[in-house]
Scaffold this motif. Structure first.
Motif, PDB file in Angstrom:
ATOM      1  N   ALA A   1      17.979  49.535 106.087  1.00 36.37           N
ATOM      2  CA  ALA A   1      18.966  50.198 105.229  1.00 36.37           C
ATOM      3  C   ALA A   1      19.357  49.356 104.018  1.00 36.37           C
ATOM      4  CB  ALA A   1      20.225  50.532 106.050  1.00 36.37           C
ATOM      5  N   LEU A   2      18.922  48.105 103.974  1.00 31.73           N
ATOM      6  CA  LEU A   2      19.388  47.207 102.913  1.00 31.73           C
ATOM      7  C   LEU A   2      18.997  47.663 101.512  1.00 31.73           C
ATOM      8  CD1 LEU A   2      18.958  43.599 104.348  1.00 31.73           C
ATOM      9  CD2 LEU A   2      21.041  44.608 103.392  1.00 31.73           C
ATOM     10  N   ASP A   3      17.767  48.109 101.327  1.00 27.86           N
ATOM     11  CA  ASP A   3      17.280  48.439  99.981  1.00 27.86           C
ATOM     12  C   ASP A   3      18.100  49.525  99.300  1.00 27.86           C
ATOM     13  OD1 ASP A   3      15.343  46.528 100.116  1.00 27.86           O
ATOM     14  OD2 ASP A   3      13.713  47.910 100.639  1.00 27.86           O
ATOM     15  N   ASN A   4      18.564  50.497 100.067  1.00 26.61           N
ATOM     16  CA  ASN A   4      19.283  51.625  99.470  1.00 26.61           C
ATOM     17  C   ASN A   4      20.800  51.552  99.648  1.00 26.61           C
ATOM     18  OD1 ASN A   4      16.909  53.010  98.584  1.00 26.61           O
ATOM     19  ND2 ASN A   4      16.546  53.631 100.712  1.00 26.61           N
ATOM     20  N   ALA A   5      21.288  50.419 100.134  1.00 25.87           N
ATOM     21  CA  ALA A   5      22.719  50.299 100.393  1.00 25.87           C
ATOM     22  C   ALA A   5      23.488  49.975  99.116  1.00 25.87           C
ATOM     23  CB  ALA A   5      22.964  49.205 101.432  1.00 25.87           C
ATOM     24  N   ASP A   6      24.682  50.538  98.985  1.00 28.08           N
ATOM     25  CA  ASP A   6      25.529  50.163  97.855  1.00 28.08           C
ATOM     26  C   ASP A   6      26.112  48.771  98.137  1.00 28.08           C
ATOM     27  OD1 ASP A   6      27.988  50.335  99.370  1.00 28.08           O
ATOM     28  OD2 ASP A   6      28.033  52.497  99.050  1.00 28.08           O
ATOM     29  N   PRO A   7      26.708  48.125  97.138  1.00 25.54           N
ATOM     30  CA  PRO A   7      27.178  46.746  97.330  1.00 25.54           C
ATOM     31  C   PRO A   7      28.148  46.580  98.500  1.00 25.54           C
ATOM     32  CG  PRO A   7      27.132  47.272  94.995  1.00 25.54           C
ATOM     33  CD  PRO A   7      26.834  48.548  95.726  1.00 25.54           C
ATOM     34  N   LEU A   8      29.043  47.541  98.708  1.00 24.97           N
ATOM     35  CA  LEU A   8      30.007  47.431  99.807  1.00 24.97           C
ATOM     36  C   LEU A   8      29.288  47.410 101.150  1.00 24.97           C
ATOM     37  CD1 LEU A   8      32.977  47.476 100.844  1.00 24.97           C
ATOM     38  CD2 LEU A   8      32.784  49.991 100.883  1.00 24.97           C
ATOM     39  N   VAL A   9      28.387  48.363 101.343  1.00 29.22           N
ATOM     40  CA  VAL A   9      27.671  48.454 102.617  1.00 29.22           C
ATOM     41  C   VAL A   9      26.709  47.280 102.777  1.00 29.22           C
ATOM     42  CG1 VAL A   9      26.116  49.875 104.016  1.00 29.22           C
ATOM     43  CG2 VAL A   9      27.914  50.977 102.658  1.00 29.22           C
ATOM     44  N   GLU A  10      26.050  46.891 101.693  1.00 32.31           N
ATOM     45  CA  GLU A  10      25.098  45.777 101.762  1.00 32.31           C
ATOM     46  C   GLU A  10      25.773  44.506 102.278  1.00 32.31           C
ATOM     47  OE1 GLU A  10      22.111  43.150  98.879  1.00 32.31           O
ATOM     48  OE2 GLU A  10      23.462  44.662  98.012  1.00 32.31           O
ATOM     49  N   GLU A  11      26.960  44.214 101.759  1.00 36.22           N
ATOM     50  CA  GLU A  11      27.662  42.998 102.195  1.00 36.22           C
ATOM     51  C   GLU A  11      27.953  43.026 103.687  1.00 36.22           C
ATOM     52  OE1 GLU A  11      30.638  40.595 103.592  1.00 36.22           O
ATOM     53  OE2 GLU A  11      31.431  42.501 102.885  1.00 36.22           O
ATOM     54  N   HIS A  12      28.323  44.197 104.210  1.00 38.16           N
ATOM     55  CA  HIS A  12      28.628  44.308 105.641  1.00 38.16           C
ATOM     56  C   HIS A  12      27.356  44.281 106.492  1.00 38.16           C
ATOM     57  CE1 HIS A  12      32.467  45.428 103.873  1.00 38.16           C
ATOM     58  NE2 HIS A  12      33.015  45.216 105.057  1.00 38.16           N
ATOM     59  N   ILE A  13      26.255  44.806 105.947  1.00 40.44           N
ATOM     60  CA  ILE A  13      24.977  44.712 106.668  1.00 40.44           C
ATOM     61  C   ILE A  13      24.557  43.240 106.774  1.00 40.44           C
ATOM     62  CG2 ILE A  13      22.508  45.209 106.566  1.00 40.44           C
ATOM     63  CD1 ILE A  13      23.157  47.903 105.288  1.00 40.44           C
TER      64      ILE A  13
ATOM     65  N   ALA B   1      28.336  49.358 110.174  1.00 47.77           N
ATOM     66  CA  ALA B   1      27.644  48.076 110.041  1.00 47.77           C
ATOM     67  C   ALA B   1      28.396  46.979 110.796  1.00 47.77           C
ATOM     68  CB  ALA B   1      27.496  47.706 108.561  1.00 47.77           C
ATOM     69  N   VAL B   2      29.727  46.983 110.688  1.00 52.16           N
ATOM     70  CA  VAL B   2      30.525  45.987 111.408  1.00 52.16           C
ATOM     71  C   VAL B   2      30.341  46.152 112.913  1.00 52.16           C
ATOM     72  CG1 VAL B   2      32.870  45.204 111.929  1.00 52.16           C
ATOM     73  CG2 VAL B   2      32.218  45.714 109.569  1.00 52.16           C
ATOM     74  N   ALA B   3      30.403  47.389 113.390  1.00 54.41           N
ATOM     75  CA  ALA B   3      30.255  47.643 114.824  1.00 54.41           C
ATOM     76  C   ALA B   3      28.864  47.233 115.310  1.00 54.41           C
ATOM     77  CB  ALA B   3      30.514  49.117 115.122  1.00 54.41           C
ATOM     78  N   LEU B   4      27.837  47.499 114.497  1.00 49.22           N
ATOM     79  CA  LEU B   4      26.484  47.097 114.875  1.00 49.22           C
ATOM     80  C   LEU B   4      26.355  45.577 114.900  1.00 49.22           C
ATOM     81  CD1 LEU B   4      24.485  49.793 112.894  1.00 49.22           C
ATOM     82  CD2 LEU B   4      24.442  49.482 115.383  1.00 49.22           C
ATOM     83  N   GLY B   5      27.023  44.906 113.977  1.00 50.93           N
ATOM     84  CA  GLY B   5      27.032  43.446 113.999  1.00 50.93           C
ATOM     85  C   GLY B   5      27.690  42.909 115.257  1.00 50.93           C
ATOM     86  N   ASN B   6      28.760  43.550 115.681  1.00 52.19           N
ATOM     87  CA  ASN B   6      29.427  43.131 116.912  1.00 52.19           C
ATOM     88  C   ASN B   6      28.552  43.381 118.134  1.00 52.19           C
ATOM     89  OD1 ASN B   6      31.761  42.193 115.639  1.00 52.19           O
ATOM     90  ND2 ASN B   6      32.691  44.230 115.609  1.00 52.19           N
ATOM     91  N   ALA B   7      27.772  44.465 118.086  1.00 50.52           N
ATOM     92  CA  ALA B   7      26.829  44.723 119.180  1.00 50.52           C
ATOM     93  C   ALA B   7      25.747  43.643 119.206  1.00 50.52           C
ATOM     94  CB  ALA B   7      26.200  46.109 119.015  1.00 50.52           C
ATOM     95  N   LEU B   8      25.267  43.247 118.014  1.00 45.85           N
ATOM     96  CA  LEU B   8      24.283  42.163 117.948  1.00 45.85           C
ATOM     97  C   LEU B   8      24.837  40.878 118.552  1.00 45.85           C
ATOM     98  CD1 LEU B   8      22.516  42.241 114.446  1.00 45.85           C
ATOM     99  CD2 LEU B   8      21.473  42.553 116.691  1.00 45.85           C
ATOM    100  N   ALA B   9      26.096  40.612 118.261  1.00 44.97           N
ATOM    101  CA  ALA B   9      26.720  39.383 118.759  1.00 44.97           C
ATOM    102  C   ALA B   9      26.794  39.355 120.276  1.00 44.97           C
ATOM    103  CB  ALA B   9      28.119  39.238 118.165  1.00 44.97           C
ATOM    104  N   SER B  10      26.774  40.543 120.893  1.00 44.57           N
ATOM    105  CA  SER B  10      26.842  40.608 122.357  1.00 44.57           C
ATOM    106  C   SER B  10      25.480  40.386 123.000  1.00 44.57           C
ATOM    107  CB  SER B  10      27.391  41.969 122.786  1.00 44.57           C
ATOM    108  OG  SER B  10      26.414  42.974 122.611  1.00 44.57           O
TER     109      SER B  10
ATOM    110  N   TRP C   1      26.429  40.639 106.739  1.00 47.84           N
ATOM    111  CA  TRP C   1      27.285  39.986 107.735  1.00 47.84           C
ATOM    112  C   TRP C   1      26.808  40.340 109.138  1.00 47.84           C
ATOM    113  CZ3 TRP C   1      30.193  42.112 111.665  1.00 47.84           C
ATOM    114  CH2 TRP C   1      31.059  41.212 112.358  1.00 47.84           C
ATOM    115  N   ALA C   2      26.524  41.639 109.351  1.00 48.70           N
ATOM    116  CA  ALA C   2      26.113  42.094 110.671  1.00 48.70           C
ATOM    117  C   ALA C   2      24.836  41.396 111.131  1.00 48.70           C
ATOM    118  CB  ALA C   2      25.923  43.614 110.673  1.00 48.70           C
ATOM    119  N   LEU C   3      23.872  41.251 110.215  1.00 45.55           N
ATOM    120  CA  LEU C   3      22.609  40.618 110.570  1.00 45.55           C
ATOM    121  C   LEU C   3      22.789  39.143 110.934  1.00 45.55           C
ATOM    122  CD1 LEU C   3      20.275  42.236 107.887  1.00 45.55           C
ATOM    123  CD2 LEU C   3      20.127  42.540 110.380  1.00 45.55           C
ATOM    124  N   GLY C   4      23.879  38.568 110.487  1.00 46.23           N
ATOM    125  CA  GLY C   4      24.154  37.171 110.828  1.00 46.23           C
ATOM    126  C   GLY C   4      24.830  37.005 112.179  1.00 46.23           C
TER     127      GLY C   4
END
Length: 361
Positions: free
Chosen positions: A342-354, A319-328, A356-359
């Motif tokens: 992926a948000l609906d089925n993500a656990d809290p740890l992954v959801e928080e990083h998703i 998720a972090v790497a995908l967020g960095n790709a979005l930033a580019s 962030w990535a979407l931002g």
């Protein structure tokens, strides 16, 4: 741990020479022997722990006393047989590795982790070496280790003469750089001891300067809490926001300090099929790996060191790497769609990083 033998029953110097031959036959690249005295290294470890630089690796602190003396770990130990095994497969090209770091939609996995789990490979071969010794001299006391116990492996290997400690804190030697695994056999046989090597880093600071998160805070000083290898592997929780952009597309470990090191011009290739790249991990895309289900993750990483971080940390890193790709600015729609789905089925740890990535856009 106690041998049934007296030293008079065999010639220790001959046994030591024989060990070199046997280790080569079993696929090890070098073998040296040292005693159990670690000297100043134990004080340096205490200081490092006191500064909290081990992050959440609580086992480092919990077993600090054992790390200070191999004889506490395995009573009766008088010598440590230290070995190296090169892991760089013939497919690896350092120039290509640098190029992939700039290809933001590609997934970068540390080179050592692309093949079979080295713990299993090394441990099995160390056990074979110990059995060879037993067949030659009879029963003796021993235990084998490879990154699997509270043991100061790099310090022991350095003391045994397998190399010197680089400014990035990894072991270096003139024959194969730093692209090798370490293993040990703790024994109760008073084998001849090998001497240490001199350091050959000189004034070079390349590893310090290249570190994406400035985790090498000074020569021979590593703050694990800043290290991408720690953040993506050992760290069980959220990746600190201040380090996420610096991670780039590194989803498991980081090789930058090794890729830049001049001594790795001499890195030796391994022909062992165990260390060959598996499941396309040398050229996989981020979205491809993001599409893996948990079943895919478990199946494709079977027998791999990566499997132990679990699916949640794997998704967190991606998720972090995908967020960095979005930033580019690349593949915005495809990445945003994959993350959002992926948000609906993500656990809290992954959801928080998703989130962030979407931002990042």
């Amino acid at each position: 741990m106690q041998s049934d033998l007296s030293t008079s029953q065999f010639n220790l110097a001959d046994l030591r020479q024989w060990l070199d031959e046997q280790s080569k036959q079993l696929g090890f690249d070098s073998l040296r022997v040292t005693d159990t005295e670690l000297g100043e290294a134990t004080e340096h470890l205490k200081e490092w722990l006191a500064q909290g630089r081990h992050g959440q690796m609580e086992y480092m602190e919990r077993h600090a006393q054992l790390r200070s003396d191999p004889n506490l770990l395995v009573p009766g130990t008088v010598r440590v047989i230290c070995v190296t095994m090169n892991y760089l497969s013939p497919q690896i090209n350092f120039d290509t590795e640098w190029e992939r770091l700039g290809q933001v939609t590609e997934a970068v996995v540390s080179i050592y982790a692309r093949g079979r789990d080295y713990h299993k490979v090394m441990r099995n071969r160390l056990q074979d070496l110990a059995k060879c010794i037993e067949n030659k001299i009879g029963k003796f006391g021993y235990r084998v280790f490879t990154d699997s116990a509270p043991l100061m492996e790099v310090e022991l290997a350095k003391k045994a003469g397998l190399g010197w400690r680089g400014k990035h804190t990894l072991l270096l030697n003139r024959e194969s750089g730093s692209t090798f695994f370490l293993g040990e056999i703790l024994v109760d046989i008073p084998l001849p001891i090998d001497g240490e090597q001199e350091s050959h880093c000189g004034t070079c600071q390349a590893c310090i300067e290249v570190c994406p998160t400035q985790a090498i805070t000074a020569p021979y000083q590593l703050d694990a809490r800043r290290c991408i290898s720690y953040l993506t592997i050992e760290n069980p929780g959220a990746i600190p926001v201040e380090f996420r952009s610096a991670m780039g597309n590194r989803i498991y470990g980081c090789d930058d300090c090794q890729l830049i090191c001049p001594w790795n011009k001499f890195a030796q290739r391994s022909e062992l099929p165990d260390f060959a790249q598996r499941h396309g991990l040398g050229n996989a895309g981020l979205l491809e790996l993001w599409s893996w289900t948990e079943t895919d993750f478990e199946k494709r990483h079977e027998g791999s060191a990566i499997r132990r971080i679990g699916y949640s940390r794997w998704r967190r890193n991606l998720a972090v790497a995908l967020g960095n790709a979005l930033a580019s600015g690349v593949e915005q729609d495809a990445i945003r769609s994959a993350l959002s789905a992926a948000l609906d089925n993500a656990d809290p740890l992954v959801e928080e990083h998703i989130q962030w990535a979407l931002g990042q856009h």
